[in-house]
Write a protein that holds these residues in place. Structure first.
Motif, PDB file in Angstrom:
ATOM      1  N   ILE A   1      -4.446  -4.554   5.781  1.00  0.00           N
ATOM      2  CA  ILE A   1      -4.488  -3.636   4.638  1.00  0.00           C
ATOM      3  C   ILE A   1      -4.187  -4.413   3.373  1.00  0.00           C
ATOM      4  N   GLY A   2      -5.077  -4.311   2.409  1.00  0.00           N
ATOM      5  CA  GLY A   2      -4.878  -5.029   1.148  1.00  0.00           C
ATOM      6  C   GLY A   2      -5.670  -4.380   0.045  1.00  0.00           C
ATOM      7  N   ARG A   3      -5.909  -5.174  -0.980  1.00  0.00           N
ATOM      8  CA  ARG A   3      -6.603  -4.688  -2.163  1.00  0.00           C
ATOM      9  C   ARG A   3      -8.107  -4.651  -1.896  1.00  0.00           C
TER      10      ARG A   3
ATOM     11  N   MET B   1     -10.787  -5.646  -3.488  1.00  0.00           N
ATOM     12  CA  MET B   1     -11.591  -6.857  -3.695  1.00  0.00           C
ATOM     13  C   MET B   1     -11.279  -7.940  -2.661  1.00  0.00           C
ATOM     14  N   ASP B   2     -10.172  -7.784  -1.935  1.00  0.00           N
ATOM     15  CA  ASP B   2      -9.821  -8.775  -0.914  1.00  0.00           C
ATOM     16  C   ASP B   2     -10.295  -8.389   0.489  1.00  0.00           C
ATOM     17  N   ALA B   3     -10.737  -7.151   0.640  1.00  0.00           N
ATOM     18  CA  ALA B   3     -11.134  -6.673   1.976  1.00  0.00           C
ATOM     19  C   ALA B   3     -12.311  -7.494   2.520  1.00  0.00           C
ATOM     20  N   LYS B   4     -13.240  -7.829   1.633  1.00  0.00           N
ATOM     21  CA  LYS B   4     -14.383  -8.638   2.061  1.00  0.00           C
ATOM     22  C   LYS B   4     -13.902 -10.006   2.582  1.00  0.00           C
ATOM     23  N   GLY B   5     -12.937 -10.596   1.891  1.00  0.00           N
ATOM     24  CA  GLY B   5     -12.362 -11.868   2.340  1.00  0.00           C
ATOM     25  C   GLY B   5     -11.699 -11.714   3.698  1.00  0.00           C
ATOM     26  N   ALA B   6     -11.097 -10.543   3.941  1.00  0.00           N
ATOM     27  CA  ALA B   6     -10.477 -10.297   5.246  1.00  0.00           C
ATOM     28  C   ALA B   6     -11.551 -10.180   6.325  1.00  0.00           C
ATOM     29  N   GLU B   7     -12.659  -9.525   5.991  1.00  0.00           N
ATOM     30  CA  GLU B   7     -13.759  -9.443   6.969  1.00  0.00           C
ATOM     31  C   GLU B   7     -14.271 -10.841   7.326  1.00  0.00           C
TER      32      GLU B   7
ATOM     33  N   PRO C   1      -6.784   1.694  -3.225  1.00  0.00           N
ATOM     34  CA  PRO C   1      -7.475   1.683  -4.528  1.00  0.00           C
ATOM     35  C   PRO C   1      -6.786   0.748  -5.524  1.00  0.00           C
ATOM     36  N   ASP C   2      -7.562   0.264  -6.501  1.00  0.00           N
ATOM     37  CA  ASP C   2      -7.047  -0.755  -7.410  1.00  0.00           C
ATOM     38  C   ASP C   2      -5.934  -0.252  -8.326  1.00  0.00           C
TER      39      ASP C   2
ATOM     40  N   VAL D   1      -0.513  -9.663  -4.665  1.00  0.00           N
ATOM     41  CA  VAL D   1      -0.469  -8.204  -4.575  1.00  0.00           C
ATOM     42  C   VAL D   1       0.017  -7.861  -3.158  1.00  0.00           C
ATOM     43  N   HIS D   2       0.553  -6.665  -2.996  1.00  0.00           N
ATOM     44  CA  HIS D   2       1.098  -6.310  -1.687  1.00  0.00           C
ATOM     45  C   HIS D   2      -0.029  -6.119  -0.679  1.00  0.00           C
ATOM     46  N   GLN D   3       0.231  -6.554   0.523  1.00  0.00           N
ATOM     47  CA  GLN D   3      -0.737  -6.434   1.609  1.00  0.00           C
ATOM     48  C   GLN D   3       0.059  -6.497   2.915  1.00  0.00           C
TER      49      GLN D   3
END
Lengths: 390, 390
Positions: free
Chosen positions: B63-65, B67-73, B87-88, B47-49
């Motif tokens: 900046i991403g999806r 559900m991936d923000a937690k993985g970025a944190e 938003p999804d 997905v785009h990020q």
């Protein structure tokens, strides 16, 4: 490899889509679409390449790098004259670009003033590819034909479904390998290795292909985010792990996710798991031809709402032939406002993952839409697996 | 994970590049560059990020999806406020696009009239991403900053080199696993499974990561094209096989290719092999800081020309941190007209593959440029391996 007849059907349906979009030429960049139309199969999509369909020509063109042209001859159904390649100094150069070559070729073929479709948002069709097309074909009208071939791919042939059944067998074996290997003291990468071994071994009678996404195995609070892969940390008692993997057979992918707890799972995890299982049962019972993707999504939403749960992200998407980085087809998604109508021989990954601040539950099913409802492609216990540990 | 100091150095070098390109804002889409700058590591690039660097801000934005923000944190060094998500319903939609969200965000931050760099030819920065940026930021000046971060990545830190040494150990083990497993009657996918097992197992003290390219194992006449993967056919006596694989440790890839014959190899194969070995020896002996990539290429060209051979394609490229679909860095290539000057702590895959109509020979070395010459990262017999078979 599919029959010439099957490729002809795919090409004709694509040309029908081209008519609807009003384009005479279609430039494909997504490797899944390139393979679907021509059979081309190699890991060469890290350099620019394209398949070009002309509405008035019997065979498409394949254009890529010189060293890959031989691979195109070996894996596609077209005559060798339709395999063209650009010189190697076009590769990853800051001066020359492969789409300069492609634009030039279209000019030479007298197509410079035509309506030309491009996959504007396709993997590997970069901003630069499009810029070079715009600059190289000033008289052409470039149109974004979007997921034109994706929509053609949506309804699978019997042979495609037979491939997906093999992929489904493989993902069952791979998930079982993960269940067998995972344990306290084992490293995450060792579970990934066991999964890979099962994915690629396949069965005694057919071999596995590489799935389009690597095993995703977040552990502990990482389970709140589904796309983390693995580390070389050792599992501890009480760890929660979500495992999302696919089996692949000749580029057809069938994914599955399950959730594992090393020892007794926390109540909050089991609570979510119970609701997810009920949601899956009720939603799968609802799916049949004629219903829309949005209706499927709303059945799910209503079931979980009864228990006070909600989920923002989509709960599934169409699957089939694919190359990295995705096993989804990017057409139908089970979500609000997707009014696509389900038809027999569509295949979906029903994916109602629930992700929270510090945990998540992923339990999914890959399903085939039949004349009257659905068939689950895999048969694998859905419950949260509480593995007995020391 | 690298130290904050190392990330700060990377960021400052990137900002220096931004000054040279004349941009105040830099939008990164290549997952390798996103990881290099922030540490972000997940298989979410389908997905785009984006990662956005502001020349006057200490920390970039991710900046991403959702559900991936937690993985970025969990995987990046930035403060949680710098992790943003869309938003999804922006995912794979024909109506909304993630780069609408990103353009809007830049407007809100008052950056709508700035000079903004984009990676116009980066993997996953599609034509549509760029179109949405152009439409969403009509007052901005968008500039193609090309491989800006790629050039920063070129010279490796000691820690990066220590990762690549681990990756080098892994690829040696994986190649040995292939040598051990390959045999008459064995299926191609079973050799691929053995390679994967070694790649992901790693060693007893550290685990392997997934390489950015799957094992490439063309057999027989397929060896004339290097990027074919595998089938479930069984090897036959006399088969020629080229094996190109990598080891990976924490996203750092070290590739290696070797050529195997099941039984005695044909003379034409051995003849090419001999010339390749001499070419490798002489070229590696030449490489040192101060020489250009083009000079390296010309040493190779001259050696093989003595024997009447030529090769059109480049003979190597820089390597390091990477995500699928490529393990190359897309900056320096060993080829004519690449006048980049070699410096200590650059790492290359010297890749002089020779591909013909119905056979090929691939023998390669991953090398580190030192103060005085080079160090081979792997130690593995280079000769064509004529395996004894029944």
């Amino acid at each position: 490899m599919f029959s010439r007849k099957e490729y002809k059907t795919r090409l004709n349906r694509t040309k029908q889509g081209m008519l609807q979009h009003g384009v005479e030429v279609l430039v494909l960049s997504n490797p899944s679409n390139m393979c679907y139309i021509t059979g081309y199969n190699a890991w060469s999509f890290y350099v620019h390449q394209a398949v070009i369909v002309f509405i008035d020509e019997k065979e498409p063109l394949w254009i890529g790098r010189g060293m890959d042209a031989k691979g195109a001859e070996l894996t596609t159904w077209m005559k060798p004259e339709n395999i063209l390649h650009y010189p190697d100094d076009y590769v990853q150069s800051s001066i020359k670009h492969p789409f300069d070559f492609i634009a030039e070729l279209l000019l030479e073929k007298g197509k410079g003033d035509r309506k030309i479709g491009v996959e504007l948002d396709a993997f590997y069709y970069t901003g630069k590819c499009h810029e070079r097309m715009l600059i190289g074909l000033p008289e052409a009208e470039l149109k974004d034909t979007g997921r034109l071939v994706g929509w053609v791919r949506l309804i699978k042939s019997d042979k495609e479904i037979s491939y997906m059944r093999k992929a489904a067998y493989i993902v069952e074996q791979a998930m079982q390998a993960a269940y067998d290997r995972i344990d306290v003291g084992v490293r995450e990468n060792d579970v990934a290795a066991a999964i890979y071994n099962a994915q690629i071994y396949g069965s005694d009678t057919f071999g596995g292909d590489y799935p389009s996404i690597v095993p995703m195995l977040p552990t502990g609070e990482q389970t709140g985010s589904p796309h983390l892969t693995w580390t070389d940390q050792r599992y501890k008692k009480g760890d929660l792990v979500t495992i999302e993997i696919a089996g692949a057979y000749r580029r057809y992918n069938v994914p599955m996710a399950r959730t594992v707890s090393l020892g007794k799972a926390e109540d909050r995890v089991l609570d979510v798991g119970k609701v997810v299982l009920e949601g899956i049962e009720e939603t799968l019972a609802f799916i049949k031809p004629g219903h829309t993707a949005a209706e499927v999504s709303s059945v799910w939403t209503n079931v979980i709402a009864k228990y006070g749960y909600e989920k923002e992200s989509r709960v599934g998407y169409s699957i089939g032939l694919s190359y990295p980085p995705d096993w989804g087809e990017h057409t139908i998604s089970f979500r609000k406002n997707d009014n696509s109508i389900l038809e027999p021989n569509m295949v979906f990954h029903f994916m109602p993952g629930m992700w929270y601040e510090d945990f998540g539950v992923s339990i999914t099913e890959s399903i085939l839409v039949t004349e009257t409802g659905i068939e689950r492609l895999t048969s694998f216990n859905r419950e949260i697996y509480e593995k007995e540990v020391e």
